[in-house]
Design a protein around this motif. Structure first.
Motif, mmCIF file in Angstrom:
data_model
loop_
_atom_site.group_PDB
_atom_site.id
_atom_site.type_symbol
_atom_site.label_atom_id
_atom_site.label_comp_id
_atom_site.label_asym_id
_atom_site.label_seq_id
_atom_site.Cartn_x
_atom_site.Cartn_y
_atom_site.Cartn_z
ATOM 1 N N GLU A 5 -2.043 -0.189 -8.083
ATOM 2 C CA GLU A 5 -3.282 0.507 -8.441
ATOM 3 C C GLU A 5 -3.057 1.975 -8.803
ATOM 4 O OE1 GLU A 5 -6.717 -1.519 -5.792
ATOM 5 O OE2 GLU A 5 -5.120 -0.542 -4.655
ATOM 6 N N THR A 6 -1.858 2.478 -8.590
ATOM 7 C CA THR A 6 -1.559 3.873 -8.912
ATOM 8 C C THR A 6 -0.907 3.947 -10.285
ATOM 9 O OG1 THR A 6 0.695 3.860 -8.015
ATOM 10 C CG2 THR A 6 -1.107 4.332 -6.465
ATOM 11 N N GLU A 7 -0.518 5.149 -10.670
ATOM 12 C CA GLU A 7 0.182 5.325 -11.946
ATOM 13 C C GLU A 7 1.698 5.319 -11.753
ATOM 14 O OE1 GLU A 7 -1.306 8.475 -14.391
ATOM 15 O OE2 GLU A 7 -3.357 8.107 -13.754
ATOM 16 N N ILE A 8 2.156 4.845 -10.586
ATOM 17 C CA ILE A 8 3.597 4.746 -10.347
ATOM 18 C C ILE A 8 4.140 3.622 -11.219
ATOM 19 C CG2 ILE A 8 5.400 4.252 -8.666
ATOM 20 C CD1 ILE A 8 3.523 5.335 -6.497
ATOM 21 N N LYS A 9 5.145 3.963 -11.990
ATOM 22 C CA LYS A 9 5.761 2.995 -12.901
ATOM 23 C C LYS A 9 7.279 3.104 -12.775
ATOM 24 C CE LYS A 9 2.031 3.288 -16.306
ATOM 25 N NZ LYS A 9 1.068 3.593 -15.299
ATOM 26 N N ASN A 10 7.972 2.170 -13.373
ATOM 27 C CA ASN A 10 9.432 2.225 -13.400
ATOM 28 C C ASN A 10 9.862 3.569 -13.999
ATOM 29 O OD1 ASN A 10 12.081 1.420 -13.157
ATOM 30 N ND2 ASN A 10 12.081 0.282 -15.065
ATOM 31 N N GLY A 11 10.672 4.298 -13.267
ATOM 32 C CA GLY A 11 11.148 5.588 -13.741
ATOM 33 C C GLY A 11 10.283 6.766 -13.322
ATOM 34 N N SER A 12 9.199 6.518 -12.585
ATOM 35 C CA SER A 12 8.359 7.617 -12.111
ATOM 36 C C SER A 12 9.165 8.542 -11.222
ATOM 37 C CB SER A 12 7.162 7.093 -11.308
ATOM 38 O OG SER A 12 6.242 6.429 -12.126
ATOM 39 N N ARG A 13 8.913 9.822 -11.370
ATOM 40 C CA ARG A 13 9.599 10.828 -10.545
ATOM 41 C C ARG A 13 8.593 11.327 -9.523
ATOM 42 N NH1 ARG A 13 14.380 13.385 -13.337
ATOM 43 N NH2 ARG A 13 14.058 14.809 -11.631
ATOM 44 N N LEU A 14 8.869 11.022 -8.266
ATOM 45 C CA LEU A 14 7.956 11.370 -7.181
ATOM 46 C C LEU A 14 8.618 12.380 -6.256
ATOM 47 C CD1 LEU A 14 6.861 7.739 -6.284
ATOM 48 C CD2 LEU A 14 5.786 9.293 -7.904
ATOM 49 N N MET A 15 7.791 13.076 -5.494
ATOM 50 C CA MET A 15 8.280 14.016 -4.480
ATOM 51 C C MET A 15 7.671 13.671 -3.140
ATOM 52 S SD MET A 15 8.029 17.812 -6.177
ATOM 53 C CE MET A 15 6.250 17.755 -6.346
ATOM 54 N N LEU A 16 8.461 13.803 -2.115
ATOM 55 C CA LEU A 16 7.972 13.686 -0.738
ATOM 56 C C LEU A 16 7.894 15.097 -0.202
ATOM 57 C CD1 LEU A 16 7.337 12.063 1.823
ATOM 58 C CD2 LEU A 16 9.804 12.002 2.262
ATOM 59 N N ILE A 17 6.694 15.528 0.134
ATOM 60 C CA ILE A 17 6.538 16.884 0.672
ATOM 61 C C ILE A 17 5.756 16.852 1.960
ATOM 62 C CG2 ILE A 17 6.789 18.095 -1.514
ATOM 63 C CD1 ILE A 17 3.759 18.260 -1.669
ATOM 64 N N LYS A 70 0.858 -1.179 0.000
ATOM 65 C CA LYS A 70 0.000 0.000 0.000
ATOM 66 C C LYS A 70 0.897 1.233 0.000
ATOM 67 C CE LYS A 70 -4.216 -1.703 0.511
ATOM 68 N NZ LYS A 70 -5.290 -1.476 -0.426
ATOM 69 N N VAL A 71 0.438 2.274 -0.637
ATOM 70 C CA VAL A 71 1.213 3.509 -0.708
ATOM 71 C C VAL A 71 1.484 4.036 0.704
ATOM 72 C CG1 VAL A 71 1.236 5.897 -1.534
ATOM 73 C CG2 VAL A 71 0.395 4.067 -3.018
ATOM 74 N N CYS A 93 3.799 12.662 -3.983
ATOM 75 C CA CYS A 93 3.103 13.147 -5.174
ATOM 76 C C CYS A 93 3.998 13.006 -6.402
ATOM 77 C CB CYS A 93 2.654 14.592 -4.990
ATOM 78 S SG CYS A 93 3.967 15.755 -4.673
ATOM 79 N N PHE A 94 3.372 13.118 -7.566
ATOM 80 C CA PHE A 94 4.110 13.050 -8.820
ATOM 81 C C PHE A 94 4.820 14.379 -9.041
ATOM 82 C CE2 PHE A 94 0.974 9.713 -9.475
ATOM 83 C CZ PHE A 94 1.792 8.690 -9.936
ATOM 84 N N ARG A 95 6.072 14.308 -9.409
ATOM 85 C CA ARG A 95 6.874 15.518 -9.583
ATOM 86 C C ARG A 95 6.394 16.358 -10.773
ATOM 87 N NH1 ARG A 95 13.432 15.913 -9.796
ATOM 88 N NH2 ARG A 95 13.494 18.165 -9.909
ATOM 89 N N GLY A 96 5.927 15.718 -11.808
ATOM 90 C CA GLY A 96 5.538 16.436 -13.018
ATOM 91 C C GLY A 96 4.363 17.367 -12.843
ATOM 92 N N ASP A 97 3.306 16.896 -12.178
ATOM 93 C CA ASP A 97 2.103 17.725 -12.061
ATOM 94 C C ASP A 97 1.696 18.011 -10.614
ATOM 95 O OD1 ASP A 97 1.019 15.330 -11.197
ATOM 96 O OD2 ASP A 97 -0.401 15.139 -12.852
ATOM 97 N N GLY A 98 2.410 17.431 -9.661
ATOM 98 C CA GLY A 98 2.121 17.686 -8.254
ATOM 99 C C GLY A 98 0.922 16.955 -7.698
ATOM 100 N N SER A 99 0.333 16.062 -8.493
ATOM 101 C CA SER A 99 -0.851 15.354 -7.996
ATOM 102 C C SER A 99 -0.455 14.394 -6.869
ATOM 103 C CB SER A 99 -1.558 14.610 -9.122
ATOM 104 O OG SER A 99 -0.708 13.651 -9.706
ATOM 105 N N ILE A 100 -1.244 14.432 -5.805
ATOM 106 C CA ILE A 100 -0.977 13.627 -4.616
ATOM 107 C C ILE A 100 -1.451 12.199 -4.853
ATOM 108 C CG2 ILE A 100 -1.543 13.331 -2.178
ATOM 109 C CD1 ILE A 100 -1.761 16.397 -2.018
ATOM 110 N N ILE A 101 -0.642 11.246 -4.427
ATOM 111 C CA ILE A 101 -0.950 9.828 -4.614
ATOM 112 C C ILE A 101 -1.779 9.336 -3.429
ATOM 113 C CG2 ILE A 101 0.063 7.535 -4.876
ATOM 114 C CD1 ILE A 101 2.563 9.026 -6.045
#
Length: 85
Positions: free
Chosen positions: A73-85, A28-29, A57-65
């Motif tokens: 079940e998320t759009e996290i894939k190999n190479g996804s760029r995420l941010m911890l804020i 789980k996330v 959240c996704f680094r590209g658009d800031g959408s929270i996971i």
């Protein structure tokens, strides 16, 4: 921007770091977020202090996971760029 806000934004940019992490898709996330918070807190020499308000959240658009979903079940894939804020 106000001088104090501008200084804070510059500080955040300078303190940003990137890490490659392998995340099991079955988790789980929420569990992943807790593991990432712990790891980043340990590696940041006290610059990052984890709390209950941190989000992933996704680094590209800031959408929270959504932490209630599994990674699969998320759009996290190999190479996804995420941010911890």
């Amino acid at each position: 921007l106000h001088k104090a806000i501008r200084r804070q934004r510059q500080m955040c940019i300078r303190d940003s770091s990137s890490y490659d992490m392998f995340i099991p898709v079955s988790l789980k996330v929420y569990t992943v977020l807790e593991l990432i918070k712990k790891s980043v807190a340990e590696m940041s020499d006290g610059r990052f202090i984890a709390n209950e308000n941190n989000v992933l959240c996704f680094r590209g658009d800031g959408s929270i996971i959504d932490i209630n979903l599994s990674v699969l079940e998320t759009e996290i894939k190999n190479g996804s760029r995420l941010m911890l804020i």
